[in-house]
Write a protein that holds these residues in place. Structure first.
Motif, short mmCIF file in Angstrom:
data_model
loop_
_atom_site.label_atom_id
_atom_site.label_comp_id
_atom_site.label_asym_id
_atom_site.label_seq_id
_atom_site.Cartn_x
_atom_site.Cartn_y
_atom_site.Cartn_z
N LEU A 68 0.83 -1.22 0.00
CA LEU A 68 0.00 0.00 0.00
C LEU A 68 0.87 1.26 0.00
O LEU A 68 0.52 2.27 -0.63
CB LEU A 68 -0.94 -0.01 1.21
N MET A 69 1.98 1.22 0.70
CA MET A 69 2.92 2.35 0.69
C MET A 69 3.51 2.55 -0.71
O MET A 69 3.53 3.67 -1.22
CB MET A 69 4.10 2.08 1.63
N LYS A 70 3.99 1.46 -1.29
CA LYS A 70 4.66 1.56 -2.59
C LYS A 70 3.71 2.06 -3.66
O LYS A 70 4.08 2.85 -4.52
CB LYS A 70 5.24 0.19 -2.99
N LYS A 71 2.49 1.58 -3.62
CA LYS A 71 1.53 2.01 -4.64
C LYS A 71 1.28 3.51 -4.52
O LYS A 71 1.17 4.22 -5.53
CB LYS A 71 0.21 1.23 -4.50
N GLN A 72 1.15 4.00 -3.28
CA GLN A 72 0.96 5.44 -3.13
C GLN A 72 2.18 6.21 -3.63
O GLN A 72 2.05 7.26 -4.26
CB GLN A 72 0.66 5.78 -1.65
N GLN A 73 3.37 5.68 -3.37
CA GLN A 73 4.59 6.32 -3.89
C GLN A 73 4.58 6.34 -5.42
O GLN A 73 5.13 7.26 -6.03
CB GLN A 73 5.83 5.57 -3.40
N ASP A 74 3.95 5.33 -6.00
CA ASP A 74 3.89 5.25 -7.47
C ASP A 74 2.73 6.05 -8.06
O ASP A 74 2.41 5.91 -9.24
CB ASP A 74 3.75 3.79 -7.91
N GLY A 75 2.06 6.84 -7.22
CA GLY A 75 1.01 7.72 -7.73
C GLY A 75 -0.39 7.15 -7.68
O GLY A 75 -1.33 7.74 -8.24
N TYR A 76 -0.55 6.00 -7.07
CA TYR A 76 -1.90 5.44 -6.91
C TYR A 76 -2.69 6.24 -5.87
O TYR A 76 -2.14 6.59 -4.82
CB TYR A 76 -1.82 3.99 -6.42
N ALA A 77 -3.94 6.49 -6.14
CA ALA A 77 -4.84 6.98 -5.09
C ALA A 77 -5.11 5.81 -4.15
O ALA A 77 -5.02 4.64 -4.55
CB ALA A 77 -6.14 7.48 -5.71
N TYR A 78 -5.42 6.15 -2.90
CA TYR A 78 -5.66 5.13 -1.87
C TYR A 78 -7.11 5.25 -1.40
O TYR A 78 -7.58 6.34 -1.11
CB TYR A 78 -4.71 5.40 -0.70
N ILE A 79 -7.79 4.11 -1.40
CA ILE A 79 -9.17 4.10 -0.89
C ILE A 79 -9.29 2.95 0.10
O ILE A 79 -8.93 1.81 -0.19
CB ILE A 79 -10.20 3.88 -2.03
N ARG A 80 -9.82 3.28 1.27
CA ARG A 80 -10.12 2.24 2.26
C ARG A 80 -11.62 2.17 2.41
O ARG A 80 -12.21 3.02 3.09
CB ARG A 80 -9.47 2.57 3.60
N PRO A 81 -12.29 1.20 1.76
CA PRO A 81 -13.76 1.14 1.82
C PRO A 81 -14.25 0.88 3.25
O PRO A 81 -13.47 0.55 4.13
CB PRO A 81 -14.11 -0.03 0.91
#
Lengths: 146, 146, 146
Positions: free
Chosen positions: C133-146
């Motif tokens: 989850l950290m790496k994806k955010q570093q790669d520009g992914y938006a983060y959603i926690r449903p």
């Protein structure tokens, strides 16, 4: 004085153009330089507190505790995690010793009439937990809400 | 016409190189220019609705309501926050008046057979709450899920 | 060999300066080029699992499944979503077929003594869900926690 030819001029302007690219490369490399993550604890649920502490430990184990900045922000109904009688007290002490920064929201403390003496030792404080979570994201921290 | 010397040529290419650095500085300064935060409300839990509203208020109190863009996105099980019979109706009206943008997810409304007349007045609408949350993060908004 | 005039020199340095601006423009355009979102599933709650799958579907419907990268990360108490007996199995198979990447946390599997044979087919694996989850955010992914 030697006359400037087209060829020498082109090579000089090439230098100028290459110099201009340099800061882009510096910027691109600056991004992944440091792993940073902030955890939000806002539930009155000791299982969530343990999950946040597990998550922080897993991140340190996977990336190396020297190579990642970790902060846990407790606010709202999550403030109980950091009170003196917290069931997670021992694990919090270990996390602090291991380099995790753990902070309590002073806005929440005021609302719940908590003073510093009510809280665990060695933790930090921020004026507003939610603003801290905003600022950390602005500073490039990943955000995780366990 | 005067002949160009090496010295004058260097100074001119220097100007070109400096001009090239200018947009980097502008970019670096543009990032912290504006505080922006989006709150997700996706639980059918009035306590979470109040927490989101408390959070928005705290952010405004801490940063100044003129100096921060705040949006609350209600979707899925959280859509009840914005229905006409919401227990948070009075606080939502105050938040809207105070400059918070509050939007309902039309996908959720369709799934729950809700029409605009079922919803609180003065709120906004987005086609898909989850896509709105993505877009806001792409636009530099911090993300908070209370 | 022709002599270089001031006018021709200015036009050449202008070319150098414009070339220097080019990467900025490329960078600015690179940001919104690709929609990317990562969903966190960390609750032992089948309703949350369905909400995550609904969210992923809505994002694909709204943006076009070809035009968005979606990943769902299940870890901690959420790992049950990806076990062989998951009530969401049929929907997960459909999401995988539709291009959603769905991964299980191997740290969690170890802690719960789960092996690959216990899990749904065709899913992916990551060493640590929270680091993913950290790496994806570093790669520009938006983060959603449903």
């Amino acid at each position: 004085m030697p006359r400037i030819t087209r060829r020498s001029l082109v090579s000089m302007t090439t230098v100028a153009a290459l110099a201009a690219f340099a800061p882009m490369a510096a910027f691109a490399q600056a991004r992944p330089a440091r792993n940073k993550v902030v955890f939000q604890v806002s539930d009155a649920d000791p299982q969530k507190w343990n999950l946040a502490l597990n998550n922080a430990k897993n991140v340190q184990d996977d990336l190396g505790s020297e190579d990642v900045d970790i902060e846990i922000v407790a606010y709202g109904p999550g403030i109980g995690m950091l009170k003196g009688d917290s069931p997670a007290a021992a694990r919090i002490a270990a996390a602090l010793k291991g380099g995790v920064r753990i902070v309590a929201c002073e806005n929440t403390m005021k609302a719940q009439k908590l003073v510093y003496a009510d809280m665990l030792p060695a933790i930090g404080y921020v004026p507003a937990g939610v603003v801290e979570l905003m600022k950390k994201q602005q500073d490039g921290y990943a955000y995780i809400r366990p």
